[in-house]
Design a protein around this motif. Structure first.
Motif, PDB file in Angstrom:
ATOM      1  N   UNK A  47       0.824  -1.212   0.000  1.00  0.00           N
ATOM      2  CA  UNK A  47       0.000   0.000   0.000  1.00  0.00           C
ATOM      3  C   UNK A  47       0.857   1.262   0.000  1.00  0.00           C
ATOM      4  N   UNK A  48       1.900   1.264   0.813  1.00  0.00           N
ATOM      5  CA  UNK A  48       2.762   2.452   0.888  1.00  0.00           C
ATOM      6  C   UNK A  48       3.572   2.649  -0.381  1.00  0.00           C
ATOM      7  N   UNK A  49       4.025   1.555  -0.983  1.00  0.00           N
ATOM      8  CA  UNK A  49       4.747   1.693  -2.254  1.00  0.00           C
ATOM      9  C   UNK A  49       3.802   2.197  -3.337  1.00  0.00           C
ATOM     10  N   UNK A  50       2.539   1.793  -3.283  1.00  0.00           N
ATOM     11  CA  UNK A  50       1.536   2.323  -4.211  1.00  0.00           C
ATOM     12  C   UNK A  50       1.422   3.828  -4.040  1.00  0.00           C
ATOM     13  N   UNK A  51       1.322   4.256  -2.798  1.00  0.00           N
ATOM     14  CA  UNK A  51       1.214   5.688  -2.485  1.00  0.00           C
ATOM     15  C   UNK A  51       2.450   6.443  -2.955  1.00  0.00           C
ATOM     16  N   UNK A  52       3.606   5.808  -2.857  1.00  0.00           N
ATOM     17  CA  UNK A  52       4.865   6.446  -3.244  1.00  0.00           C
ATOM     18  C   UNK A  52       5.082   6.429  -4.757  1.00  0.00           C
ATOM     19  N   UNK A  53       4.171   5.786  -5.500  1.00  0.00           N
ATOM     20  CA  UNK A  53       4.291   5.767  -6.954  1.00  0.00           C
ATOM     21  C   UNK A  53       5.276   4.752  -7.487  1.00  0.00           C
ATOM     22  N   UNK A  55       4.899   1.218  -8.555  1.00  0.00           N
ATOM     23  CA  UNK A  55       3.988   0.090  -8.783  1.00  0.00           C
ATOM     24  C   UNK A  55       4.664  -1.275  -8.817  1.00  0.00           C
ATOM     25  N   UNK A  56       5.859  -1.375  -9.343  1.00  0.00           N
ATOM     26  CA  UNK A  56       6.530  -2.680  -9.403  1.00  0.00           C
ATOM     27  C   UNK A  56       6.778  -3.232  -8.002  1.00  0.00           C
ATOM     28  N   UNK A  57       7.277  -2.384  -7.118  1.00  0.00           N
ATOM     29  CA  UNK A  57       7.498  -2.828  -5.738  1.00  0.00           C
ATOM     30  C   UNK A  57       6.177  -3.126  -5.051  1.00  0.00           C
ATOM     31  N   UNK A  58       5.180  -2.285  -5.278  1.00  0.00           N
ATOM     32  CA  UNK A  58       3.867  -2.498  -4.665  1.00  0.00           C
ATOM     33  C   UNK A  58       3.321  -3.876  -5.035  1.00  0.00           C
ATOM     34  N   UNK A  59       3.372  -4.198  -6.310  1.00  0.00           N
ATOM     35  CA  UNK A  59       2.863  -5.489  -6.771  1.00  0.00           C
ATOM     36  C   UNK A  59       3.647  -6.640  -6.139  1.00  0.00           C
ATOM     37  N   UNK A  60       4.949  -6.509  -6.091  1.00  0.00           N
ATOM     38  CA  UNK A  60       5.774  -7.571  -5.494  1.00  0.00           C
ATOM     39  C   UNK A  60       5.399  -7.800  -4.030  1.00  0.00           C
ATOM     40  N   UNK A  61       5.196  -6.715  -3.290  1.00  0.00           N
ATOM     41  CA  UNK A  61       4.842  -6.856  -1.873  1.00  0.00           C
ATOM     42  C   UNK A  61       3.426  -7.390  -1.700  1.00  0.00           C
ATOM     43  N   UNK A  80      -4.598  -4.221  -8.322  1.00  0.00           N
ATOM     44  CA  UNK A  80      -5.146  -4.151  -9.682  1.00  0.00           C
ATOM     45  C   UNK A  80      -4.867  -2.786 -10.309  1.00  0.00           C
ATOM     46  N   UNK A  81      -4.993  -1.740  -9.527  1.00  0.00           N
ATOM     47  CA  UNK A  81      -4.711  -0.378 -10.024  1.00  0.00           C
ATOM     48  C   UNK A  81      -3.247  -0.260 -10.429  1.00  0.00           C
ATOM     49  N   UNK A  82      -2.350  -0.898  -9.681  1.00  0.00           N
ATOM     50  CA  UNK A  82      -0.928  -0.843 -10.014  1.00  0.00           C
ATOM     51  C   UNK A  82      -0.665  -1.554 -11.343  1.00  0.00           C
ATOM     52  N   UNK A  83      -1.314  -2.704 -11.537  1.00  0.00           N
ATOM     53  CA  UNK A  83      -1.187  -3.411 -12.821  1.00  0.00           C
ATOM     54  C   UNK A  83      -1.709  -2.567 -13.980  1.00  0.00           C
ATOM     55  N   UNK A  84      -2.853  -1.913 -13.764  1.00  0.00           N
ATOM     56  CA  UNK A  84      -3.425  -1.056 -14.814  1.00  0.00           C
ATOM     57  C   UNK A  84      -2.474   0.082 -15.132  1.00  0.00           C
TER      58      UNK A  84
END
Length: 90
Positions: A47-53, A55-61, A80-84
């Motif tokens: 979630x925090x990596x998503x917020x930080x922009x 997406x690759x790290x967010x998806x991995x976590x 899903x938003x990160x994949x999009x």
């Protein structure tokens, strides 16, 4: 000497309360290294990596967390938003 899980989560709470994403991620890194089975820590990292922009790290976590326990609905949506977002950049 390593900090206990309780100490790390207490520090994490302080960083989160101050809106310190990078500091929170540093504490989460320590938690995840010491307690690899804490699904919630991996999910929060996503979630925090998503917020930080990032997406690759967010998806991995998110994927790591999902391998340990089912994701919360919001986290599934964020993944899903990160994949999009990645698909739109390609």
């Amino acid at each position: 000497m390593q900090a206990s899980a309780a100490e790390l989560y207490s520090r994490l709470e302080e960083h989160l309360n101050h809106g310190d994403v990078d500091g929170s991620l540093q504490i989460l890194d320590q938690i995840c290294r010491q307690h690899e089975d804490h699904a919630g820590a991996w999910e929060l990292r996503g979630l925090l990596e998503s917020k930080a922009g990032r997406p690759n790290l967010a998806i991995a976590y998110f994927q790591r967390a999902a391998g340990l326990a089912p994701l919360e609905p919001w986290s599934s949506r964020m993944m899903a938003i990160q994949y999009i977002g990645l698909d739109q950049r390609a």
